[in-house]
Design a protein around this motif. Structure first.
Motif, PDB file in Angstrom:
ATOM      1  N   PRO A 116       2.870  -0.553 -11.169  1.00  0.00           N
ATOM      2  CA  PRO A 116       3.969  -1.521 -11.135  1.00  0.00           C
ATOM      3  C   PRO A 116       3.812  -3.012 -11.275  1.00  0.00           C
ATOM      4  CG  PRO A 116       3.236  -1.165  -8.744  1.00  0.00           C
ATOM      5  CD  PRO A 116       2.290  -0.424  -9.783  1.00  0.00           C
ATOM      6  N   ASN A 117       4.032  -3.038 -12.484  1.00  0.00           N
ATOM      7  CA  ASN A 117       3.992  -4.665 -13.126  1.00  0.00           C
ATOM      8  C   ASN A 117       4.984  -4.854 -14.365  1.00  0.00           C
ATOM      9  OD1 ASN A 117       2.881  -3.383 -15.393  1.00  0.00           O
ATOM     10  ND2 ASN A 117       0.833  -4.262 -15.075  1.00  0.00           N
ATOM     11  N   LYS A 124       9.432  -5.614 -11.078  1.00  0.00           N
ATOM     12  CA  LYS A 124       8.220  -5.787 -10.355  1.00  0.00           C
ATOM     13  C   LYS A 124       7.516  -7.293 -10.420  1.00  0.00           C
ATOM     14  CE  LYS A 124       8.667  -1.382  -9.603  1.00  0.00           C
ATOM     15  NZ  LYS A 124       9.242  -0.993  -8.349  1.00  0.00           N
ATOM     16  N   ASP A 125       6.928  -7.493  -9.611  1.00  0.00           N
ATOM     17  CA  ASP A 125       6.259  -8.649  -9.387  1.00  0.00           C
ATOM     18  C   ASP A 125       4.677  -8.631  -8.978  1.00  0.00           C
ATOM     19  OD1 ASP A 125       6.315  -8.195  -6.775  1.00  0.00           O
ATOM     20  OD2 ASP A 125       8.082  -9.692  -6.314  1.00  0.00           O
ATOM     21  N   GLU A 126       3.913  -9.992  -8.729  1.00  0.00           N
ATOM     22  CA  GLU A 126       2.677  -9.844  -8.404  1.00  0.00           C
ATOM     23  C   GLU A 126       2.578  -8.952  -6.961  1.00  0.00           C
ATOM     24  OE1 GLU A 126      -1.290 -10.034  -8.899  1.00  0.00           O
ATOM     25  OE2 GLU A 126       0.305 -10.473 -10.227  1.00  0.00           O
ATOM     26  N   GLU A 127       3.298  -9.331  -5.993  1.00  0.00           N
ATOM     27  CA  GLU A 127       3.374  -8.501  -4.759  1.00  0.00           C
ATOM     28  C   GLU A 127       3.228  -6.849  -4.815  1.00  0.00           C
ATOM     29  OE1 GLU A 127       2.576  -9.920  -1.861  1.00  0.00           O
ATOM     30  OE2 GLU A 127       2.114 -11.649  -3.194  1.00  0.00           O
ATOM     31  N   ASP A 128       4.139  -6.588  -5.577  1.00  0.00           N
ATOM     32  CA  ASP A 128       4.521  -5.154  -5.985  1.00  0.00           C
ATOM     33  C   ASP A 128       2.740  -4.845  -6.417  1.00  0.00           C
ATOM     34  OD1 ASP A 128       6.903  -4.446  -5.442  1.00  0.00           O
ATOM     35  OD2 ASP A 128       7.357  -5.829  -7.210  1.00  0.00           O
ATOM     36  N   TYR A 129       2.109  -5.305  -7.448  1.00  0.00           N
ATOM     37  CA  TYR A 129       0.842  -5.091  -8.147  1.00  0.00           C
ATOM     38  C   TYR A 129      -0.135  -5.044  -7.015  1.00  0.00           C
ATOM     39  CZ  TYR A 129      -2.769  -4.851 -11.343  1.00  0.00           C
ATOM     40  OH  TYR A 129      -4.020  -4.297 -12.041  1.00  0.00           O
ATOM     41  N   LYS A 130      -0.160  -5.897  -6.208  1.00  0.00           N
ATOM     42  CA  LYS A 130      -1.127  -6.322  -5.277  1.00  0.00           C
ATOM     43  C   LYS A 130      -1.151  -5.014  -4.164  1.00  0.00           C
ATOM     44  CE  LYS A 130      -1.691 -11.269  -4.934  1.00  0.00           C
ATOM     45  NZ  LYS A 130      -1.351 -12.423  -4.182  1.00  0.00           N
ATOM     46  N   ARG A 131       0.110  -4.669  -3.813  1.00  0.00           N
ATOM     47  CA  ARG A 131       0.035  -3.268  -2.969  1.00  0.00           C
ATOM     48  C   ARG A 131      -0.397  -2.047  -3.497  1.00  0.00           C
ATOM     49  NH1 ARG A 131       5.074  -6.013  -1.246  1.00  0.00           N
ATOM     50  NH2 ARG A 131       6.300  -5.051  -2.995  1.00  0.00           N
ATOM     51  N   TYR A 132       0.061  -1.972  -5.042  1.00  0.00           N
ATOM     52  CA  TYR A 132      -0.438  -0.820  -5.721  1.00  0.00           C
ATOM     53  C   TYR A 132      -2.073  -0.841  -5.902  1.00  0.00           C
ATOM     54  CZ  TYR A 132      -2.516   0.481 -10.435  1.00  0.00           C
ATOM     55  OH  TYR A 132      -3.079   0.880 -11.247  1.00  0.00           O
ATOM     56  N   ARG A 133      -2.647  -2.054  -5.792  1.00  0.00           N
ATOM     57  CA  ARG A 133      -4.078  -2.112  -5.943  1.00  0.00           C
ATOM     58  C   ARG A 133      -4.563  -1.631  -4.727  1.00  0.00           C
ATOM     59  NH1 ARG A 133      -6.650  -4.785 -10.342  1.00  0.00           N
ATOM     60  NH2 ARG A 133      -8.302  -5.208  -9.175  1.00  0.00           N
ATOM     61  N   CYS A 134      -4.187  -2.051  -3.631  1.00  0.00           N
ATOM     62  CA  CYS A 134      -4.697  -2.023  -2.434  1.00  0.00           C
ATOM     63  C   CYS A 134      -4.447  -0.275  -1.898  1.00  0.00           C
ATOM     64  CB  CYS A 134      -3.875  -2.783  -1.346  1.00  0.00           C
ATOM     65  SG  CYS A 134      -4.374  -2.800   0.377  1.00  0.00           S
ATOM     66  N   PHE A 135      -3.488   0.303  -2.285  1.00  0.00           N
ATOM     67  CA  PHE A 135      -3.316   1.619  -2.280  1.00  0.00           C
ATOM     68  C   PHE A 135      -4.484   2.438  -3.195  1.00  0.00           C
ATOM     69  CE2 PHE A 135      -1.323   5.682  -3.117  1.00  0.00           C
ATOM     70  CZ  PHE A 135      -1.341   6.318  -1.693  1.00  0.00           C
ATOM     71  N   VAL A 136      -4.639   1.932  -4.426  1.00  0.00           N
ATOM     72  CA  VAL A 136      -5.560   2.702  -5.297  1.00  0.00           C
ATOM     73  C   VAL A 136      -6.866   2.666  -4.583  1.00  0.00           C
ATOM     74  CG1 VAL A 136      -6.538   2.743  -7.490  1.00  0.00           C
ATOM     75  CG2 VAL A 136      -4.312   2.184  -7.167  1.00  0.00           C
ATOM     76  N   MET A 166      -0.104   1.352   2.101  1.00  0.00           N
ATOM     77  CA  MET A 166       0.527   0.643   0.948  1.00  0.00           C
ATOM     78  C   MET A 166       1.356   1.512  -0.094  1.00  0.00           C
ATOM     79  SD  MET A 166       0.354  -2.713   1.143  1.00  0.00           S
ATOM     80  CE  MET A 166       0.507  -2.654   2.855  1.00  0.00           C
ATOM     81  N   LYS A 167       1.336   2.873   0.342  1.00  0.00           N
ATOM     82  CA  LYS A 167       1.982   3.576  -0.756  1.00  0.00           C
ATOM     83  C   LYS A 167       3.513   3.192  -0.866  1.00  0.00           C
ATOM     84  CE  LYS A 167       3.402   8.460  -0.892  1.00  0.00           C
ATOM     85  NZ  LYS A 167       3.717  10.017  -0.121  1.00  0.00           N
ATOM     86  N   VAL A 168       3.861   3.360  -1.996  1.00  0.00           N
ATOM     87  CA  VAL A 168       5.180   2.912  -2.641  1.00  0.00           C
ATOM     88  C   VAL A 168       6.213   4.065  -2.675  1.00  0.00           C
ATOM     89  CG1 VAL A 168       6.454   1.981  -4.541  1.00  0.00           C
ATOM     90  CG2 VAL A 168       4.258   1.110  -4.049  1.00  0.00           C
ATOM     91  N   VAL A 169       7.080   3.980  -2.108  1.00  0.00           N
ATOM     92  CA  VAL A 169       8.090   5.158  -1.763  1.00  0.00           C
ATOM     93  C   VAL A 169       9.440   4.796  -2.735  1.00  0.00           C
ATOM     94  CG1 VAL A 169       9.298   6.615  -0.242  1.00  0.00           C
ATOM     95  CG2 VAL A 169       7.283   5.647   0.465  1.00  0.00           C
ATOM     96  N   LYS A 170       9.760   5.807  -3.438  1.00  0.00           N
ATOM     97  CA  LYS A 170      11.091   5.622  -4.148  1.00  0.00           C
ATOM     98  C   LYS A 170      12.081   5.490  -3.460  1.00  0.00           C
ATOM     99  CE  LYS A 170       8.923   7.494  -8.524  1.00  0.00           C
ATOM    100  NZ  LYS A 170       9.456   8.562  -9.554  1.00  0.00           N
TER     101      LYS A 170
END
Length: 226
Positions: A116-117, A124-136, A166-170
Motif C-alpha cells: 500500500p503506497n 494510501k499514505d506513509e502510515e499505511d506503508y509503515k503498517r505494511y512493513r511491520c506486518f511483512v 498490523m494485518k490490513v483487512v479490506k
C-alpha cells in the motif's frame, strides 16, 4: 535462443512476452543459473522454475503474477523482486515465501495492491506503508531490505511486538453502496436541488466558505430571506 542473455551464472530472458517459463530455458540453464531475470514478460505461472534449484536471485518485475503464485523450494534464494505484478493477498504470499525461501533477505513488492503506497493508490499514505512493513517483517523476520529501503533495528523490534496486529483487512462494502444503482448519474448538486420542477431554496444544505476580502454577497439577499 533469441532474447536469451547468459553471463557466467546470470541468465536474462527479458521482454519476450512469454506466458510461461520456456522448457528449454530450464533445460539449458537451470543447472548453473544463480541469478535469473524474467522481467517484462506476461508470466501468470512459474511452472518450470523448479529446474533452477540453485537460484540465489530471482527478478520477476512487470509480469502478470497474482495470488495463485507458486514458487518451488529455493533454499539458496536471498533476493526476490516482484514489483508491478497483480498480487493482492499479502499474508498468503508471505506465508508461502516463509515456507519455500528460508534464506530470503531482500524482497520487493512495489506496484502491487498488496504493497500500500502511492504507486497503487493515491489514498494510501506513509502510515499505511509503515503498517505494511511491520506486518511483512513479522512474517519474514530475516529480511534485511524490504522494497527499496533497508530494514532498521527499530522496525525489527516493532515487528516483534506489534507485527501480528498490523494485518490490513479490506473493508466490506456497505449496504448503501451495494444497493446503489451502478447507472446512477453523478451530479455535484445537493440532493434537494436535483428535482427540476422544484424551485425551493436549499439554504443550510451545503456549507460554502468565502475567503475574499471584499464580499458583496449581501447584495443578492432579499428582505424576506433575512
Amino acid at each position: 535462443m533469441a532474447g536469451l542473455v547468459v553471463s557466467g551464472a546470470q541468465v536474462s530472458y527479458i521482454g519476450q512476452d512469454c506466458r510461461e517459463i520456456p522448457e528449454h530455458l530450464g533445460r539449458d540453464c537451470g543447472h548453473f543459473a544463480k541469478r535469473l531475470d524474467l522481467s517484462f514478460n506476461l508470466l501468470r505461472s512459474l511452472e518450470g522454475l523448479s529446474a533452477f534449484g540453485s537460484l540465489e536471485e530471482l527478478i520477476l518485475d512487470n509480469n502478470l503474477l497474482g495470488d495463485d503464485l507458486v514458487l518451488p523450494g529455493l533454499p539458496r534464494l536471498h533476493t526476490l523482486t516482484l514489483n508491478k505484478n497483480q498480487i493482492t493477498d499479502l499474508e498468503c504470499l508471505l506465508d508461502h515465501l516463509a515456507e519455500v525461501t528460508p534464506a530470503l533477505e531482500y524482497l520487493s513488492l512495489l506496484g502491487n495492491v498488496a504493497c500500500p503506497n502511492e504507486l497503487v493508490s493515491l489514498e494510501k499514505d506513509e502510515e499505511d506503508y509503515k503498517r505494511y512493513r511491520c506486518f511483512v517483517l513479522h512474517k519474514l523476520p530475516n529480511l534485511k531490505f524490504l522494497d527499496a529501503r533497508k530494514v532498521t533495528k527499530q522496525e525489527r523490534e516493532e515487528a516483534l511486538v506489534r507485527g501480528a496486529f498490523m494485518k490490513v483487512v479490506k473493508p466490506k462494502a456497505s449496504s448503501d453502496s451495494v444497493s446503489a444503482s451502478p447507472k446512477s448519474r453523478y451530479t455535484p448538486l445537493p440532493s434537494a436541488s436535483r428535482e427540476l420542477t422544484s424551485h425551493r431554496g436549499i439554504l443550510g444544505k451545503c456549507h460554502y466558505v468565502y475567503y475574499g476580502k471584499n464580499s458583496e454577497g449581501n447584495r443578492f439577499i432579499r428582505d424576506d430571506q433575512l
